[in-house]
Design an enzyme around this catalytic site. Structure first.
Site, PDB file in Angstrom:
ATOM      1  N   HIS A  81      43.353  45.092  18.706  1.00 21.66           N
ATOM      2  CA  HIS A  81      42.990  44.555  17.381  1.00 21.66           C
ATOM      3  C   HIS A  81      43.187  43.042  17.320  1.00 21.66           C
ATOM      4  CE1 HIS A  81      47.303  45.030  16.016  1.00 21.66           C
ATOM      5  NE2 HIS A  81      46.975  44.009  15.251  1.00 21.66           N
ATOM      6  N   ASP A 105      45.275  50.771  21.445  1.00 21.37           N
ATOM      7  CA  ASP A 105      45.319  49.393  20.937  1.00 21.37           C
ATOM      8  C   ASP A 105      45.844  48.466  22.041  1.00 21.37           C
ATOM      9  OD1 ASP A 105      45.125  47.258  19.228  1.00 21.37           O
ATOM     10  OD2 ASP A 105      46.874  47.803  17.999  1.00 21.37           O
ATOM     11  N   GLN A 149      53.834  41.384  10.663  1.00 24.49           N
ATOM     12  CA  GLN A 149      52.517  40.774  10.828  1.00 24.49           C
ATOM     13  C   GLN A 149      52.621  39.469  11.624  1.00 24.49           C
ATOM     14  OE1 GLN A 149      52.970  42.828   8.214  1.00 24.49           O
ATOM     15  NE2 GLN A 149      51.319  44.069   9.073  1.00 24.49           N
ATOM     16  N   GLY A 150      51.708  39.309  12.569  1.00 21.57           N
ATOM     17  CA  GLY A 150      51.723  38.133  13.439  1.00 21.57           C
ATOM     18  C   GLY A 150      52.424  38.404  14.752  1.00 21.57           C
ATOM     19  N   ASP A 151      53.179  39.493  14.814  1.00 24.09           N
ATOM     20  CA  ASP A 151      53.835  39.874  16.077  1.00 24.09           C
ATOM     21  C   ASP A 151      52.932  40.760  16.925  1.00 24.09           C
ATOM     22  OD1 ASP A 151      56.323  38.572  15.706  1.00 24.09           O
ATOM     23  OD2 ASP A 151      56.978  40.193  14.370  1.00 24.09           O
ATOM     24  N   SER A 152      51.878  41.305  16.339  1.00 22.07           N
ATOM     25  CA  SER A 152      50.983  42.224  17.053  1.00 22.07           C
ATOM     26  C   SER A 152      50.576  41.693  18.411  1.00 22.07           C
ATOM     27  CB  SER A 152      49.695  42.438  16.260  1.00 22.07           C
ATOM     28  OG  SER A 152      49.890  43.447  15.327  1.00 22.07           O
TER      29      SER A 152
HETATM   30  N1  ARG Z   1      49.470  44.825  12.755  1.00 23.70           N
HETATM   31  C1  ARG Z   1      50.443  43.783  12.726  1.00 23.70           C
HETATM   32  C2  ARG Z   1      49.871  42.520  13.328  1.00 23.70           C
HETATM   33  O1  ARG Z   1      48.667  42.446  13.458  1.00 23.70           O
HETATM   34  C3  ARG Z   1      51.717  44.197  13.369  1.00 23.70           C
HETATM   35  C4  ARG Z   1      52.434  45.151  12.530  1.00 23.70           C
HETATM   36  C5  ARG Z   1      53.667  45.650  13.153  1.00 23.70           C
HETATM   37  N2  ARG Z   1      54.371  46.260  12.118  1.00 23.70           N
HETATM   38  C6  ARG Z   1      55.580  46.807  12.235  1.00 23.70           C
HETATM   39  N3  ARG Z   1      56.128  47.274  11.181  1.00 23.70           N
HETATM   40  N4  ARG Z   1      56.172  46.857  13.404  1.00 23.70           N
HETATM   41  O2  ARG Z   1      50.551  41.544  13.562  1.00 23.70           O
END
Ligand code: ARG
Length: 269
Positions: A82, A128, A215-218
């Site tokens: 993603h 993913d 968010q941002g760690d993905s």
């Molecule tokens: N989808 C998020 C991103 O794009 C990462 C989310 C991870 N969330 C979590 N609760 N570990 O950065």
């Protein structure tokens, strides 16, 4: 086998040796600001890029960090599908060797090719994972891929790394951060998420929440020692009780990641 006289063969070997040597050259130590009491990833602490040289981040067309990633070879980065699909390949950059986003430390490299499994549609459905093949080789030590499922045992302490939000709905971090989270069993994660898939995903976190990726760690790494077991993928909010972080189960894709990383090397020969 030892007596190869063919010049191209020798050249390849020399180049391989040079690149292998470069990968282990000590990277000039960057002066680290002392960590103090800054906020957290969520519930973590500042991390040094020298300790996690394979941690990288991705930037968009405006140079803004939007995801993490991890070097799996000197010319290939594993990240979340993603993340790889969020930005046009020509705008995408990998930033390596930089702990603090506000500096110009390390290297910024374009991406030559992106591999995403055909089966990927949505993080909640699994697969993913992506491999970014770099336009140049990087002098930073890559992470190890897992050989078996031993690091996935319930309760194994793993470390997640990233430059993402330091609170649910909060701002992103300027610094690399890390947090330690235990691996959650398949049954435990299935109880938290009805769409949990033990083939393609693995969960990590405490029952009470408090510590997590956000968010941002993905796309960033979840490691046990220097072995990559997960890539930050999704979760319900961040650090919520009963809602562990969900990661791409790297072991499932280790063969594909390795062969895609290998193919990224061929272009240089
Ligand atoms: N989808 C998020 C991103 O794009 C990462 C989310 C991870 N969330 C979590 N609760 N570990 O950065």
């Amino acid at each position: 086998m030892a007596k190869h006289r063919r010049r191209d063969r020798k050249f390849r070997l020399a180049l391989t040796a040079a690149i292998a040597a470069a990968a282990f050259l000590p990277v000039a130590a960057v002066a680290m600001p002392s960590s103090g009491a800054r906020p957290n990833i969520v519930g973590g602490t500042e991390a040094s890029i020298g300790s996690y040289p394979y941690a990288v981040y991705l930037t968009d067309k405006n140079g803004n960090q939007f995801c993490g990633g991890v070097l799996v070879s000197s010319t290939a980065v594993a990240t979340a599908a993603h993340c790889a699909k969020a930005v046009q390949r020509s705008d995408l950059r990998v930033v390596a060797g930089r702990q603090d986003k506000r500096t110009n430390d390390g290297k910024v490299v374009p991406v030559r090719e992106v591999w995403v499994p055909d089966s990927f549609s949505d993080p909640g459905k699994g697969d993913d994972v992506a491999v970014l093949k770099l336009a140049q080789s990087l002098p930073y030590r890559p992470v190890n891929l897992p050989a078996d499922d031993s690091p996935y045992a319930e309760g194994t302490q793993a470390t997640v790394l990233g430059w993402g939000r330091t609170a649910d709905g909060g701002a992103r971090s300027d610094y690399l951060r890390k947090a330690d989270v235990p691996v959650v069993s398949d049954a435990g994660c299935g109880a938290s998420y009805s769409n949990y898939d033990s083939r393609s995903m693995v969960c990590a976190g405490y029952p009470q929440g408090q510590v997590d990726a956000c968010q941002g760690d993905s796309g960033g790494p979840l490691v046990v020692g220097d072995t990559l077991i997960g890539l930050v993928s999704w979760g319900d909010g961040c650090a919520r009780p009963g809602k562990p972080g969900v990661y791409t189960r790297v072991l499932t894709y280790a063969g594909e990641i390795r062969s895609e990383a290998e193919s990224s090397r061929l272009v240089f020969w």
